[in-house]
Structure formats: structure tokens, C-alpha cells
Design a protein around this motif. Structure first.
Motif, PDB file in Angstrom:
ATOM      1  N   ILE A  41       9.413   8.206  24.906  1.00  0.00           N
ATOM      2  CA  ILE A  41       8.372   8.778  25.750  1.00  0.00           C
ATOM      3  C   ILE A  41       7.041   8.475  25.071  1.00  0.00           C
ATOM      4  O   ILE A  41       6.887   8.699  23.870  1.00  0.00           O
ATOM      5  CB  ILE A  41       8.558  10.300  25.915  1.00  0.00           C
ATOM      6  CG1 ILE A  41       9.878  10.587  26.612  1.00  0.00           C
ATOM      7  CG2 ILE A  41       7.389  10.900  26.665  1.00  0.00           C
ATOM      8  CD1 ILE A  41      10.242  12.047  26.648  1.00  0.00           C
ATOM      9  N   ARG A  42       6.105   7.936  25.811  1.00  0.00           N
ATOM     10  CA  ARG A  42       4.763   7.655  25.296  1.00  0.00           C
ATOM     11  C   ARG A  42       3.894   8.865  25.601  1.00  0.00           C
ATOM     12  O   ARG A  42       3.899   9.382  26.714  1.00  0.00           O
ATOM     13  CB  ARG A  42       4.203   6.404  25.969  1.00  0.00           C
ATOM     14  CG  ARG A  42       2.812   6.024  25.592  1.00  0.00           C
ATOM     15  CD  ARG A  42       2.643   5.320  24.283  1.00  0.00           C
ATOM     16  NE  ARG A  42       3.466   4.113  24.242  1.00  0.00           N
ATOM     17  CZ  ARG A  42       3.798   3.503  23.115  1.00  0.00           C
ATOM     18  NH1 ARG A  42       3.390   3.981  21.965  1.00  0.00           N
ATOM     19  NH2 ARG A  42       4.522   2.427  23.139  1.00  0.00           N
ATOM     20  N   THR A  43       3.150   9.340  24.607  1.00  0.00           N
ATOM     21  CA  THR A  43       2.267  10.481  24.809  1.00  0.00           C
ATOM     22  C   THR A  43       0.885   9.994  25.232  1.00  0.00           C
ATOM     23  O   THR A  43       0.529   8.831  25.026  1.00  0.00           O
ATOM     24  CB  THR A  43       2.132  11.321  23.521  1.00  0.00           C
ATOM     25  OG1 THR A  43       1.435  10.558  22.537  1.00  0.00           O
ATOM     26  CG2 THR A  43       3.498  11.756  23.008  1.00  0.00           C
ATOM     27  N   LYS A  44       0.108  10.894  25.799  1.00  0.00           N
ATOM     28  CA  LYS A  44      -1.257  10.548  26.228  1.00  0.00           C
ATOM     29  C   LYS A  44      -2.137  10.194  25.026  1.00  0.00           C
ATOM     30  O   LYS A  44      -3.095   9.450  25.158  1.00  0.00           O
ATOM     31  CB  LYS A  44      -1.860  11.691  27.028  1.00  0.00           C
ATOM     32  CG  LYS A  44      -1.194  11.844  28.384  1.00  0.00           C
ATOM     33  CD  LYS A  44      -1.976  12.759  29.290  1.00  0.00           C
ATOM     34  CE  LYS A  44      -1.178  12.958  30.547  1.00  0.00           C
ATOM     35  NZ  LYS A  44      -1.751  12.396  31.719  1.00  0.00           N
ATOM     36  N   ALA A  45      -1.774  10.716  23.853  1.00  0.00           N
ATOM     37  CA  ALA A  45      -2.534  10.405  22.638  1.00  0.00           C
ATOM     38  C   ALA A  45      -2.115   9.059  22.045  1.00  0.00           C
ATOM     39  O   ALA A  45      -2.639   8.642  21.016  1.00  0.00           O
ATOM     40  CB  ALA A  45      -2.332  11.511  21.608  1.00  0.00           C
TER      41      ALA A  45
END
Length: 119
Positions: free
Chosen positions: A16-20
């Protein structure tokens, strides 16, 4: 929990890629948007929760008036058969509480209790 941006993977989910910009490696994902925990409503009604489980008496009642609990929210075996039995016990005890009398199964005609019950 970091804000999620997108799922990453080819034939299956890998991360999962985070917004940060961070990446969290995962094997699977459960989505439960807008759900409440099993104890939330009972706790809001005044039933004490200890370690994520509702405290109940042997008749499945809680400290809150006419709030009964069964199954996984009360701890214990967490098996379907146990949950069904506890749910049935809680329902009968709540009916007794509403009626102010013992539960009677009138389908058991041969039972002397059913034939002599007074209301």
C-alpha cells in the motif's frame, strides 16, 4: 495510521502506498469503511467494556438496563455454536425482562409449565 493513497501490485496485492510516499508491504487487505466495533453501541448505552469485551452476567445481561450481549463481544470460545446458544439465551432472558415473567415455550404443549402459566 498513515493516510492511504493506492494499492500496489501485479497479479496480486504487494503493498500500500501512503499519501506521504511511504510503502507498506502487505499480503492482504480488509476494507471496513464506516463500520463500528461490536461493543460501541453497548458502551454508549452504559455497558462496561474491559479489554475490548462487554462484561456480562450469566444470563448475558450487562450493567446497562435491558442491554444483553452474546458472541464474540463477550469473549470466550468465539465459535458459531457458542454464539448461537448465547444469542438464544440472551433473547429469552430479554423477553423475560420485558414481560416480567419466565419464558415459556408454548409449542411444547405436553409441558405442564406451559399449560399452567399465568400472566
Amino acid at each position: 495510521m498513515p493516510a492511504l493513497d493506492r494499492l500496489v501490485g501485479g497479479d496480486g496485492l504487494e503493498a500500500i502506498r501512503t499519501k506521504a510516499g511511504g510503502r507498506i508491504a502487505v499480503d492482504g487487505l480488509f476494507v471496513a469503511l464506516g463500520t463500528a466495533g461490536g461493543t460501541d453501541i453497548a458502551e454508549a448505552l452504559g455497558s462496561p467494556v474491559e479489554g475490548g469485551e462487554l462484561e456480562t452476567a450469566p444470563d448475558q445481561s450487562t450493567a446497562a438496563d435491558r442491554v444483553y450481549a452474546a458472541s464474540d463481544v463477550t469473549g470466550g470460545q468465539q465459535q458459531i455454536s457458542t454464539s448461537v446458544g448465547e444469542g438464544a439465551r440472551a433473547a429469552m432472558d430479554l423477553l423475560e425482562d420485558f414481560r416480567g415473567a419466565d419464558y415459556v415455550d408454548y409449542k411444547k404443549i405436553g409441558d405442564a409449565t406451559a399449560l399452567t402459566a399465568e400472566f
